[in-house]
Design a protein around this motif. Structure first.
Motif, PDB file in Angstrom:
ATOM      1  N   HIS A 189       0.835  -1.205   0.000  1.00 41.70           N
ATOM      2  CA  HIS A 189       0.000   0.000   0.000  1.00 41.70           C
ATOM      3  C   HIS A 189       0.870   1.254   0.000  1.00 41.70           C
ATOM      4  O   HIS A 189       0.610   2.203  -0.737  1.00 41.70           O
ATOM      5  N   LYS A 233       3.732   1.785  -1.186  1.00 43.31           N
ATOM      6  CA  LYS A 233       4.437   2.002  -2.450  1.00 43.31           C
ATOM      7  C   LYS A 233       3.498   2.349  -3.604  1.00 43.31           C
ATOM      8  O   LYS A 233       3.974   2.701  -4.686  1.00 43.31           O
ATOM      9  N   LYS A 234       2.193   2.261  -3.372  1.00 46.82           N
ATOM     10  CA  LYS A 234       1.235   2.571  -4.438  1.00 46.82           C
ATOM     11  C   LYS A 234       1.303   4.040  -4.829  1.00 46.82           C
ATOM     12  O   LYS A 234       1.649   4.898  -4.022  1.00 46.82           O
ATOM     13  N   ASP A 235       0.915   4.287  -6.067  1.00 47.45           N
ATOM     14  CA  ASP A 235       0.813   5.657  -6.563  1.00 47.45           C
ATOM     15  C   ASP A 235      -0.256   6.382  -5.746  1.00 47.45           C
ATOM     16  O   ASP A 235      -1.395   5.929  -5.665  1.00 47.45           O
ATOM     17  N   LYS A 236       0.110   7.499  -5.143  1.00 46.12           N
ATOM     18  CA  LYS A 236      -0.803   8.222  -4.249  1.00 46.12           C
ATOM     19  C   LYS A 236      -1.973   8.864  -4.997  1.00 46.12           C
ATOM     20  O   LYS A 236      -2.944   9.278  -4.382  1.00 46.12           O
ATOM     21  N   THR A 237      -1.872   8.936  -6.307  1.00 44.34           N
ATOM     22  CA  THR A 237      -2.988   9.516  -7.061  1.00 44.34           C
ATOM     23  C   THR A 237      -4.097   8.492  -7.287  1.00 44.34           C
ATOM     24  O   THR A 237      -5.206   8.867  -7.644  1.00 44.34           O
ATOM     25  N   ASP A 238      -3.797   7.215  -7.082  1.00 44.64           N
ATOM     26  CA  ASP A 238      -4.817   6.177  -7.198  1.00 44.64           C
ATOM     27  C   ASP A 238      -5.673   6.191  -5.945  1.00 44.64           C
ATOM     28  O   ASP A 238      -5.165   6.101  -4.828  1.00 44.64           O
TER      29      ASP A 238
END
Length: 139
Positions: A24, A26-31
């Motif tokens: 979580h 490392k996920k793209d924060k825009t998603d």
């Protein structure tokens, strides 16, 4: 009495929760996350912190013959027996407070606070303490 099989199972469980939280983080924060994904991250965090407290109770019982009834008493006993430094104690306190906020204040949206804590990877302390504590039990 030590239960090495339980210790290994707990470590494996913690490792799985850390991997989920790392994924979580490392996920793209825009998603944007679905409510199910948010619940899964919150649950993984809650389980990780609870497992750390349970391991601490186990260490206190098996290494110091101290019986702790409630998780809320764990940190004071860890500090008393010098199982954690002051700084580690403060980190544990922050993790426990966040866990409690998510657990007991579930009608509020606390995910932003959790996301900030995850971004700092504060939960990594759990793995460090697990290794230290299980090593101490082996002494």
């Amino acid at each position: 009495m030590r239960d090495k099989q339980w210790e290994q199972a707990l470590y494996d469980h913690q490792h799985a929760m850390i991997k989920r939280l790392d994924s979580h983080r490392k996920k793209d924060k825009t998603d944007s996350l679905t409510s199910d994904e948010i619940m899964a991250v919150e649950h993984a965090f809650q389980l990780l912190v609870a497992s750390m407290l349970d391991l601490a109770k186990y260490v206190l019982k098996n290494h110091y013959q101290v019986n702790i009834e409630n998780r809320s008493e764990v940190l004071a006993s860890l500090l008393e027996h010098k199982e954690v430094t002051f700084e580690q104690g403060e980190q544990i306190r922050a993790l426990v407070e966040l866990r409690d906020k998510i657990l007991y204040d579930y009608l509020e949206q606390n995910f932003e606070t959790l996301s900030e804590a995850l971004a700092l990877r504060r939960y990594g302390l759990v793995e460090v303490l697990t290794k230290e504590w299980t090593a101490r039990l082996g002494e």
